[in-house]
Design an enzyme around this catalytic site. Sequence first.
Site, PDB file in Angstrom:
ATOM      1  N   THR A 125      -4.755   3.672   5.056  1.00  0.00           N
ATOM      2  CA  THR A 125      -4.121   2.383   5.297  1.00  0.00           C
ATOM      3  C   THR A 125      -2.843   2.489   6.107  1.00  0.00           C
ATOM      4  O   THR A 125      -1.979   3.314   5.804  1.00  0.00           O
ATOM      5  CB  THR A 125      -3.816   1.683   3.964  1.00  0.00           C
ATOM      6  OG1 THR A 125      -5.036   1.560   3.215  1.00  0.00           O
ATOM      7  CG2 THR A 125      -3.219   0.302   4.190  1.00  0.00           C
ATOM      8  N   LYS A 148      -7.558   1.160   7.796  1.00  0.00           N
ATOM      9  CA  LYS A 148      -7.339  -0.220   7.358  1.00  0.00           C
ATOM     10  C   LYS A 148      -5.951  -0.657   7.793  1.00  0.00           C
ATOM     11  O   LYS A 148      -4.976   0.062   7.584  1.00  0.00           O
ATOM     12  CB  LYS A 148      -7.471  -0.307   5.841  1.00  0.00           C
ATOM     13  CG  LYS A 148      -7.308  -1.704   5.274  1.00  0.00           C
ATOM     14  CD  LYS A 148      -7.717  -1.686   3.805  1.00  0.00           C
ATOM     15  CE  LYS A 148      -7.499  -2.995   3.125  1.00  0.00           C
ATOM     16  NZ  LYS A 148      -8.002  -2.983   1.738  1.00  0.00           N
ATOM     17  N   LYS A 150      -3.024  -3.467   7.509  1.00  0.00           N
ATOM     18  CA  LYS A 150      -2.447  -4.600   6.801  1.00  0.00           C
ATOM     19  C   LYS A 150      -1.667  -5.448   7.796  1.00  0.00           C
ATOM     20  O   LYS A 150      -0.793  -4.934   8.517  1.00  0.00           O
ATOM     21  CB  LYS A 150      -1.512  -4.124   5.688  1.00  0.00           C
ATOM     22  CG  LYS A 150      -2.210  -3.387   4.551  1.00  0.00           C
ATOM     23  CD  LYS A 150      -3.018  -4.332   3.682  1.00  0.00           C
ATOM     24  CE  LYS A 150      -3.513  -3.653   2.424  1.00  0.00           C
ATOM     25  NZ  LYS A 150      -4.255  -4.574   1.540  1.00  0.00           N
ATOM     26  N   ASP A 175      -6.852  -6.408   7.246  1.00  0.00           N
ATOM     27  CA  ASP A 175      -6.650  -7.075   5.957  1.00  0.00           C
ATOM     28  C   ASP A 175      -5.392  -7.944   5.981  1.00  0.00           C
ATOM     29  O   ASP A 175      -4.280  -7.435   5.818  1.00  0.00           O
ATOM     30  CB  ASP A 175      -6.549  -6.043   4.841  1.00  0.00           C
ATOM     31  CG  ASP A 175      -6.493  -6.682   3.462  1.00  0.00           C
ATOM     32  OD1 ASP A 175      -6.631  -7.918   3.365  1.00  0.00           O
ATOM     33  OD2 ASP A 175      -6.315  -5.950   2.475  1.00  0.00           O
ATOM     34  N   GLU A 201     -10.930  -8.510   6.067  1.00  0.00           N
ATOM     35  CA  GLU A 201     -10.911  -8.654   4.620  1.00  0.00           C
ATOM     36  C   GLU A 201     -10.013  -9.824   4.205  1.00  0.00           C
ATOM     37  O   GLU A 201      -8.827  -9.831   4.518  1.00  0.00           O
ATOM     38  CB  GLU A 201     -10.413  -7.340   4.005  1.00  0.00           C
ATOM     39  CG  GLU A 201     -10.483  -7.275   2.497  1.00  0.00           C
ATOM     40  CD  GLU A 201      -9.970  -5.946   1.975  1.00  0.00           C
ATOM     41  OE1 GLU A 201      -9.718  -5.873   0.760  1.00  0.00           O
ATOM     42  OE2 GLU A 201      -9.785  -4.994   2.770  1.00  0.00           O
ATOM     43  N   ASP A 224     -12.346 -10.510  -0.887  1.00  0.00           N
ATOM     44  CA  ASP A 224     -11.630  -9.655  -1.835  1.00  0.00           C
ATOM     45  C   ASP A 224     -11.095 -10.525  -2.970  1.00  0.00           C
ATOM     46  O   ASP A 224     -11.696 -10.608  -4.035  1.00  0.00           O
ATOM     47  CB  ASP A 224     -10.504  -8.896  -1.126  1.00  0.00           C
ATOM     48  CG  ASP A 224      -9.746  -7.959  -2.064  1.00  0.00           C
ATOM     49  OD1 ASP A 224     -10.159  -7.807  -3.228  1.00  0.00           O
ATOM     50  OD2 ASP A 224      -8.731  -7.373  -1.640  1.00  0.00           O
ATOM     51  N   LYS A 246     -13.649  -4.114  -6.714  1.00  0.00           N
ATOM     52  CA  LYS A 246     -12.540  -3.355  -7.298  1.00  0.00           C
ATOM     53  C   LYS A 246     -12.651  -3.435  -8.808  1.00  0.00           C
ATOM     54  O   LYS A 246     -12.802  -4.524  -9.372  1.00  0.00           O
ATOM     55  CB  LYS A 246     -11.189  -3.927  -6.856  1.00  0.00           C
ATOM     56  CG  LYS A 246     -10.862  -3.764  -5.390  1.00  0.00           C
ATOM     57  CD  LYS A 246      -9.503  -4.387  -5.076  1.00  0.00           C
ATOM     58  CE  LYS A 246      -9.141  -4.251  -3.606  1.00  0.00           C
ATOM     59  NZ  LYS A 246      -7.885  -4.990  -3.287  1.00  0.00           N
ATOM     60  N   CYS A 274      -9.541  -0.385  -4.205  1.00  0.00           N
ATOM     61  CA  CYS A 274      -8.728  -0.090  -5.387  1.00  0.00           C
ATOM     62  C   CYS A 274      -7.341  -0.677  -5.190  1.00  0.00           C
ATOM     63  O   CYS A 274      -6.964  -1.072  -4.085  1.00  0.00           O
ATOM     64  CB  CYS A 274      -8.636   1.416  -5.628  1.00  0.00           C
ATOM     65  SG  CYS A 274      -7.730   2.332  -4.351  1.00  0.00           S
ATOM     66  N   ASP A 298      -7.903   4.931  -1.153  1.00  0.00           N
ATOM     67  CA  ASP A 298      -6.758   5.796  -0.844  1.00  0.00           C
ATOM     68  C   ASP A 298      -5.546   5.515  -1.736  1.00  0.00           C
ATOM     69  O   ASP A 298      -4.467   6.036  -1.483  1.00  0.00           O
ATOM     70  CB  ASP A 298      -6.377   5.696   0.636  1.00  0.00           C
ATOM     71  CG  ASP A 298      -5.785   4.337   1.015  1.00  0.00           C
ATOM     72  OD1 ASP A 298      -5.996   3.359   0.265  1.00  0.00           O
ATOM     73  OD2 ASP A 298      -5.123   4.241   2.069  1.00  0.00           O
TER      74      ASP A 298
END
Length: 338
Positions: A125, A148, A150, A175, A201, A224, A246, A274, A298
């Site tokens: 991430t 990923k 953010k 995301d 996401e 999500d 998750k 997670c 991660d």
Amino acid sequence: MLRRLSVRHQSWPLAAPFRISRGVKHSAEVVAVDIRQGAAIGRGEGVPYARYGESTDSVLMQVRAVAGLVEAGATRENLERSLPPGAARSAIDAALWDLEAAATGQTVSATLGHCPPRPLITALTVGLDTPERMAEAARSLAGAALVKVKVDADRPETQIRAVRRHCPDARLIVDPNESWNIGLLRALQPVLVEARVDLVEQPLPAADDAALEGLGPAVPMCADESCHVSADLPRLRGLYQAVNIKLDKTGGLTEALRLLAAARADGFRIMVGCMICSSLGIAPALQVAREAEFVDLDGPLWLERDHAGGARARAGVLSPPDPGFWGEPRPRMAWGAG
């Protein structure tokens, strides 16, 4: 044979701040559960999440409220009738799976008809920051197969391009953590295609899911915050193309496996994610991740230190915890941070 349940709050400092559109974390605050039955011990971990109305205190209270039931021999199915999906149920559910493995001598993998967990490619991430700092973080991930990103609603196109520039060959997940609106999502479709994004996401607030009707996204959308348990799937059909499973949302591995089977039957693509947690938090999730197209586990890699024998990663390849760490028979051993 009587059981004994113990529960405690643990704080795991992060090696670097973790920023998303909702705020910044400096530590992983988790609730750890041990269930002892004779010489056998089962362990589990849940992450209280404020977005879902949870706090460390509320999750501790939930666990303590059902401790007597668990100690009297409650099964995982009993637990589902006594606690809502969330971190408390997830921690106890994981501990019960682990206890069963310790008491019977059969691994969780074998119980489920699975091979032992194997190394998997996990997303690494890039946390939310200025585009310049995100580019610097992306540079350190050069060579990773899955990244990923953010983002928020402030210059997301610049953030995405900055990461793509330094990770030219990686598959990319974007995301926004519910920070976009439908107008921005529509406007960014060409950018997402240009940047070769594989998955977006939860772009919109979960309450705004209906706005996705008829969007026809150029890049698949993954639910999500909008997807917690298998009962959520009917209202997501036609709005999302993937779901993020998750354990802290489903209430543990038991419901996560049910959600996996239902989502596959409905044609959803599968992501397994997670919270920021220790390796104990992702060990049960590896039983689901083996069937996922996108793995985002991660969380422990952000910690300054982790449990001894926990998961490790090299260039985005996540190796499972050592034998005996969770879900397997194990000798009596010290347990704690490495």
